[in-house]
Design an enzyme around this catalytic site. Structure first.
Site, PDB file in Angstrom:
ATOM      1  N   HIS A  21      99.021 -77.979 -84.802  1.00 18.07           N
ATOM      2  CA  HIS A  21      98.682 -78.465 -86.252  1.00 18.07           C
ATOM      3  C   HIS A  21      97.467 -77.458 -86.701  1.00 18.07           C
ATOM      4  O   HIS A  21      96.386 -77.493 -85.987  1.00 18.07           O
ATOM      5  CB  HIS A  21      98.457 -79.592 -86.263  1.00 18.07           C
ATOM      6  N   PRO A  52      90.115 -95.397 -85.299  1.00 14.60           N
ATOM      7  CA  PRO A  52      90.869 -94.145 -85.039  1.00 14.60           C
ATOM      8  C   PRO A  52      91.144 -93.248 -86.280  1.00 14.60           C
ATOM      9  O   PRO A  52      91.745 -92.319 -85.932  1.00 14.60           O
ATOM     10  CB  PRO A  52      92.358 -94.989 -85.018  1.00 14.60           C
ATOM     11  N   TYR A  70      86.640 -82.454 -86.671  1.00 12.90           N
ATOM     12  CA  TYR A  70      88.421 -82.827 -86.786  1.00 12.90           C
ATOM     13  C   TYR A  70      88.705 -82.078 -85.346  1.00 12.90           C
ATOM     14  O   TYR A  70      89.531 -82.431 -84.477  1.00 12.90           O
ATOM     15  CB  TYR A  70      88.941 -82.686 -87.726  1.00 12.90           C
ATOM     16  N   LYS A 122      89.574 -89.827 -82.576  1.00 17.75           N
ATOM     17  CA  LYS A 122      88.373 -89.190 -81.464  1.00 17.75           C
ATOM     18  C   LYS A 122      88.507 -89.881 -80.111  1.00 17.75           C
ATOM     19  O   LYS A 122      87.924 -89.496 -79.105  1.00 17.75           O
ATOM     20  CB  LYS A 122      87.254 -89.268 -81.975  1.00 17.75           C
ATOM     21  N   TYR A 171      96.130 -87.892 -94.561  1.00 14.62           N
ATOM     22  CA  TYR A 171      95.186 -89.129 -94.592  1.00 14.62           C
ATOM     23  C   TYR A 171      94.950 -89.776 -96.080  1.00 14.62           C
ATOM     24  O   TYR A 171      94.610 -88.711 -96.745  1.00 14.62           O
ATOM     25  CB  TYR A 171      93.806 -88.828 -94.003  1.00 14.62           C
TER      26      TYR A 171
HETATM   27  C1  PHB Z   1      98.405 -91.461 -84.440  1.00 20.70           C
HETATM   28  O1  PHB Z   1      99.412 -90.643 -84.645  1.00 20.70           O
HETATM   29  O2  PHB Z   1      98.629 -92.542 -83.875  1.00 20.70           O
HETATM   30  C2  PHB Z   1      97.071 -91.084 -84.951  1.00 20.70           C
HETATM   31  C3  PHB Z   1      96.786 -89.804 -85.434  1.00 20.70           C
HETATM   32  C4  PHB Z   1      95.659 -89.429 -85.983  1.00 20.70           C
HETATM   33  C5  PHB Z   1      94.721 -90.605 -86.179  1.00 20.70           C
HETATM   34  C6  PHB Z   1      95.077 -91.850 -85.679  1.00 20.70           C
HETATM   35  C7  PHB Z   1      96.042 -91.915 -85.251  1.00 20.70           C
HETATM   36  O3  PHB Z   1      93.631 -90.196 -86.824  1.00 20.70           O
END
Ligand code: PHB
Ligand code: APR
Length: 395
Positions: free
Chosen positions: A77, A298, A390, A302, A206
């Site tokens: 990505h 989450p 990130y 990280k 997000y």
């Molecule tokens: C996930 O795909 O489970 C996932 C992806 C990004 C995050 C947290 C969880 O920041």
């Protein structure tokens, strides 16, 4: 009870990503190790966790020889999207970080790859071990004990690696005066589902909405992972798939609704959010790594990446000890690892605070979040700061 005794160089407690990765790197370097876990392979592979890997983690998996399937099936990505106030804004991670990317590959698959590799290498893993205990780690001759099938076992070793996660026995075996913990528990959880449908967007979204946070993620081009922020006392049983999709739609900008393919979920769970760090990470011959020493919420993905950087430092230190007879890496391990951990803690806390709605937040707090998001997507300096964190700070 009958007692057996074996000897190895490094006894690793925990067969999650941290323990498996350390074990593989050690095995490849010819350094004998044994992994002991209290559950079995199947149980470990049923845990659903995040799946965004920084380049440093990808490189370490390659170095371990575990990267083949990840490169074939993982998704690279170049950006993420931030959604708020009815619009979606792309953060171009690749352009803002001089060409860095992240790899989307589920932790479950990565763990399976590491387990298969370990099995093929012939290194020993003991599953379903009961009463696992690190012993005498503040002295010269540490050892690990456990019971299995009515027999007590003892593993004499040079070092113990505590890779046994947040609820493990290693951290809790350290006398309380020798360890300091720092913690924040967030007043909400994430309700997550897995669904066999293509993701709503080819990059992660997000989203911050006044009803709460939402995240659109994926495991592959045909399997999606979605999350919504929920109150801590919500129960999974109270959330039908229909209610989940309705709430997710509420929190996404309308332009995202069109591509959202809903369907029956095949996994649904609620996870609490926590920031936690224990200092130091070394106690004589015992070294903590991964979730055993720290937890992040989450929101910035990280957790697994921090486990990888700990193992980078710990493996290098052990290799230098065995191959170059140098203690320097072992002596520096805790402070080196913590320097990176605290930066990732800060980023995860910041992103969590920015993207969620806190039950006690005032109209002023809400305006601050709004202003910060507007700044984030309109200032190259601010976007760059998000992007470099990130994709992962340097090791
Ligand atoms: C996930 O795909 O489970 C996932 C992806 C990004 C995050 C947290 C969880 O920041
Ligand atoms: N005895 C033996 N093994 C134990 C014990 C114990 N008392 N307690 C826990 N374990 C085992 C667990 O069964 C598990 O398999 O230790 C392992 C720890 O694995 P993880 O919790 O996955 O921790 P870690 O390997 O550090 O992985 C970090 O996992 O939670 C995510 O965000 C985190 O992605 C990051 C990664």
């Amino acid at each position: 009870m009958q007692l057996t005794t074996t000897r190895t160089k490094v006894a690793i407690i925990g067969s999650g990503p941290s323990g498996l990765l350390l074990g593989q790197l050690l095995t490849n370097a010819g350094i004998d190790n044994i992994i002991v876990d209290r559950v079995d392979r199947k149980y470990i592979l049923e845990r659903i966790r995040a799946g965004v890997l920084e380049e440093g983690a990808v490189a370490l998996l390659d170095e371990a020889g575990a990267g083949k399937r990840m490169h074939k099936e993982g998704l690279l990505h170049d950006g993420i999207a931030l959604a708020f106030s009815g619009h979606t804004h792309r953060i171009d991670l690749h352009a803002l970080t001089n060409g860095k990317r992240v790899m989307v590959y589920g932790q479950t698959e990565l763990t399976r790859d590491l387990m298969d590799l370990r099995e093929a290498s012939g290194a020993t893993t003991i599953y379903n071990a009961e009463n696992v205990l690190p012993n005498d780690f503040s002295e010269e001759k540490p050892y690990v004990t456990y019971d299995k099938d009515g027999i007590s076992h003892r593993i004499d070793c040079d070092f113990i690696a505590g890779c046994d996660g947040y609820h493990g026995v290693c951290r809790s075996s350290v006398p309380s005066h020798a360890i300091t913990s720092y913690e924040r528990v967030y007043p909400f959880g994430w309700l997550g589902i897995l669904v066999e449908k293509p993701p709503v967007s080819h990059e992660l979204i997000y989203a911050r909405h006044q009803r709460g946070f939402a995240l659109c993620s994926m495991r592959s081009n045909t399997r999606s992972r979605y999350y919504i922020q929920v109150p801590l006392d919500d129960k999974v049983e109270d959330w039908s798939d229909e209610a989940f999709w309705r709430e997710l739609k509420n929190r996404l900008p309308e332009q995202a609704h069109e591509n959202l393919q809903t369907g029956a979920s095949f996994e649904k769970s609620i996870a609490p959010l926590r920031s936690f760090v224990a200092e130091p990470m070394r106690f004589g011959k015992l070294f903590l790594a991964g979730d055993a020493a720290h937890i992040v919420p989450p929101t910035g993905a990280k957790g697994l990446n921090l486990a990888a950087s700990d193992i980078r430092y710990l493996f290098d230190a052990m290799r230098d000890f065995y191959l170059d007879k140098s203690d320097a890496g072992l002596d520096a391990y805790s402070s080196r690892a913590l320097l990176r951990i605290w930066k990732a803690e800060r980023f995860s806390w910041w992103m969590t605070s920015l993207m969620h709605v806190f039950p006690d937040s005032s109209p002023f707090d809400q305006k601050m979040c709004q202003a910060e998001l507007e700044y984030l997507v309109s200032s190259e300096a601010a976007s760059t700061s998000l992007a470099e964190n990130y994709v992962g700070l340097p090791y």
